[in-house]
Scaffold this active site. Structure first.
Site, PDB file in Angstrom:
ATOM      1  CE1 TYR A  27      -4.294  -2.422  -0.030  1.00  0.00           C
ATOM      2  CE2 TYR A  27      -2.783  -3.430   1.906  1.00  0.00           C
ATOM      3  CZ  TYR A  27      -4.305  -3.148   0.675  1.00  0.00           C
ATOM      4  OH  TYR A  27      -4.690  -4.641   0.642  1.00  0.00           O
ATOM      5  CG  HIS A 104      -9.482  -1.660  -4.929  1.00  0.00           C
ATOM      6  ND1 HIS A 104      -9.918  -1.329  -3.834  1.00  0.00           N
ATOM      7  CD2 HIS A 104     -10.528  -1.357  -6.220  1.00  0.00           C
ATOM      8  CE1 HIS A 104     -11.378  -1.949  -4.080  1.00  0.00           C
ATOM      9  NE2 HIS A 104     -12.025  -1.731  -5.259  1.00  0.00           N
TER      10      HIS A 104
HETATM   11  C1  DQA Z   1      -7.811  -2.052  -1.028  1.00  0.00           C
HETATM   12  C2  DQA Z   1      -7.672  -3.310  -1.536  1.00  0.00           C
HETATM   13  C3  DQA Z   1      -8.643  -4.280  -0.664  1.00  0.00           C
HETATM   14  O1  DQA Z   1      -8.345  -5.406  -1.172  1.00  0.00           O
HETATM   15  C4  DQA Z   1      -8.385  -4.339   1.371  1.00  0.00           C
HETATM   16  O2  DQA Z   1      -8.950  -4.985   1.908  1.00  0.00           O
HETATM   17  C5  DQA Z   1      -8.112  -2.883   1.404  1.00  0.00           C
HETATM   18  C6  DQA Z   1      -7.506  -1.654   0.178  1.00  0.00           C
HETATM   19  C7  DQA Z   1      -6.439  -1.609  -2.273  1.00  0.00           C
HETATM   20  O3  DQA Z   1      -7.057   0.298  -2.167  1.00  0.00           O
HETATM   21  O4  DQA Z   1      -6.270  -2.144  -3.121  1.00  0.00           O
HETATM   22  O5  DQA Z   1      -8.068  -2.827   1.663  1.00  0.00           O
HETATM   23  O6  DQA Z   1      -9.261  -1.795  -1.412  1.00  0.00           O
END
Ligand code: DQA
Length: 149
Positions: A27, A104
């Site tokens: 992330y 995402h």
């Molecule tokens: C997310 C991807 C999702 O699978 C995960 O549960 C998240 C973050 C992303 O920003 O990559 O909490 O939404």
């Protein structure tokens, strides 16, 4: 900046308040606060107004979606893990009936198979996945085109 028809609400769901300390390899190291500052800057450059909301509480998130049309002309939604199973949030997003782009940070199609499914399929103008923070800039330009501002 926020004038007629250019208000974008940026919605973050469950666990996204932990950005910065949550698996940085996936992330990144930016916190939600610094991400929001960056998004606001991009929005300003595009002549868009931006407001922000994050919750870890599904009911609160749903009630916020119910109020969304009074507050915004369009929205960017990163619902976190709710993306993959919360039909209640999908229904609430449908009630909001404003243009939505789903973002995402990570590539949900290149991770565990359960992440590849999104409850927002067929509802959003676009899904942008795996582009990190830049995905939000892309989402803003998609919505700018959509709102014709
Ligand atoms: C997310 C991807 C999702 O699978 C995960 O549960 C998240 C973050 C992303 O920003 O990559 O909490 O939404």
């Amino acid at each position: 900046m926020a004038g007629a028809h250019n208000r974008i609400e940026v919605l973050h769901g469950v666990n996204l308040n932990t950005l910065g300390r949550r698996d940085p390899a996936i992330y990144g190291t930016a916190t939600l606060g610094s991400l929001e500052i960056q998004i606001k800057r991009w929005a300003q450059e595009m002549g868009l107004g931006s407001t922000f909301f994050q919750s870890n509480h599904e009911a609160e998130f749903i009630e916020h979606l119910h109020r969304l049309p009074e507050m915004a002309d369009a929205a960017i939604i990163n619902a976190g893990a709710w993306t993959h199973y919360s039909w209640a949030i999908r229904d609430a997003a449908e009630v909001a009936a404003i243009p939505l782009v789903e973002v995402h940070l990570s590539d949900i199609h290149a991770r565990e198979p359960w992440r590849a499914r999104s409850v927002f399929d067929g509802l959003v103008v676009a899904q942008i996945s795996g582009r990190g923070a830049d995905g939000y800039r892309e989402a803003l330009s998609v919505l700018k085109r959509e709102l014709e501002v």
